[in-house]
Scaffold this motif. Structure first.
Motif, PDB file in Angstrom:
ATOM      1  N   CYS A  20       9.958  -4.557   0.055  1.00  0.00           N
ATOM      2  CA  CYS A  20      10.529  -3.474  -0.753  1.00  0.00           C
ATOM      3  C   CYS A  20      10.019  -3.638  -2.173  1.00  0.00           C
ATOM      4  O   CYS A  20      10.329  -4.633  -2.845  1.00  0.00           O
TER       5      CYS A  20
ATOM      6  N   PHE B 269      10.160   1.132   0.548  1.00  0.00           N
ATOM      7  CA  PHE B 269      10.103   0.240   1.710  1.00  0.00           C
ATOM      8  C   PHE B 269       8.823   0.468   2.499  1.00  0.00           C
ATOM      9  O   PHE B 269       8.436   1.615   2.743  1.00  0.00           O
TER      10      PHE B 269
ATOM     11  N   VAL C 158       9.262   4.654   2.955  1.00  0.00           N
ATOM     12  CA  VAL C 158      10.604   5.160   2.671  1.00  0.00           C
ATOM     13  C   VAL C 158      10.897   4.884   1.200  1.00  0.00           C
ATOM     14  O   VAL C 158      10.868   3.735   0.757  1.00  0.00           O
TER      15      VAL C 158
ATOM     16  N   ALA D  10      16.860   1.767   4.854  1.00  0.00           N
ATOM     17  CA  ALA D  10      15.470   2.151   5.136  1.00  0.00           C
ATOM     18  C   ALA D  10      15.296   2.571   6.590  1.00  0.00           C
ATOM     19  O   ALA D  10      14.631   3.579   6.890  1.00  0.00           O
TER      20      ALA D  10
END
Length: 199
Positions: A103, A195, A130, A86
């Protein structure tokens, strides 16, 4: 893709072996499950989480919770391999100081989808998102700040990573219904790792 949004093709490939091992370890502790929306509808995508908190949905609303409602235990810690991937992807996209604390993991089967939505349950929206794609290909929809804005469709393949923040942090996005297929590792499924800096 847009101001602040970047598609990194095959960026996760060098991390794949470690990511797969870590993914299995997380799911062994907190399995995938189908959450219910505040309106009472079951989501077609199965979800789980790792990190300091997990994103959950039920009849009371959407929120981040440090406790997994299925196990009544803290969510699994974020694996180092997840964190490294990430951070490196965020850095490549221009976000050098990104340290995610959660996450959200989605599992799609054929016909599963994720309707257009904004990621806005995080406390500080200055941090990017992300998103890592694993398994079957999918069509990612990326729009604008209004649900009515023009949608651009991007095919996402195994190991592709999308990063968006800054001006596009609150852009609407989603996944069209997953098509049938067979992946050598994930078979008839797609796994998405998202993320975030949520707390």
């Amino acid at each position: 893709m847009a101001e602040g949004a970047v598609l990194l093709r095959q960026f996760a490939s060098p991390y794949e072996a470690d990511i797969l091992t870590a993914l299995r370890q997380v799911v062994d502790i907190s399995p995938f499950r189908h959450l219910v929306t505040p309106g009472g509808y079951q989501m077609s995508v199965a979800m789980t989480n790792c990190g300091k908190a997990g994103w959950v949905s039920d009849r009371t609303g959407y929120r981040y919770d440090p406790i997994d409602p299925m196990t009544q235990q803290p969510w699994p810690a974020m694996p180092q391999s997840f964190l490294t991937l990430a951070q490196q992807a965020a850095k490549e996209a221009g976000y050098a100081d990104f340290t995610p604390d959660v996450c959200l993991m989605n599992r799609y089967l054929p016909a599963s989808k994720l309707s257009l939505h904004q990621d806005k349950d995080e406390q500080d929206l200055r941090h990017p998102i992300v998103s890592v794609s694993l398994g079957l290909p999918a069509i990612f929809q990326f729009g604008g700040l209004s649900r009515q804005d023009k949608i651009t469709k991007y095919p996402l393949h195994h190991s592709d990573v999308v990063v968006w923040g800054g001006a596009s942090r609150l852009y609407y996005h989603g996944i069209l219904p997953l098509k049938e297929g067979e992946h050598p590792i994930f078979r008839r499924s797609r796994i998405n790792l998202t993320f975030r800096k949520a707390l």
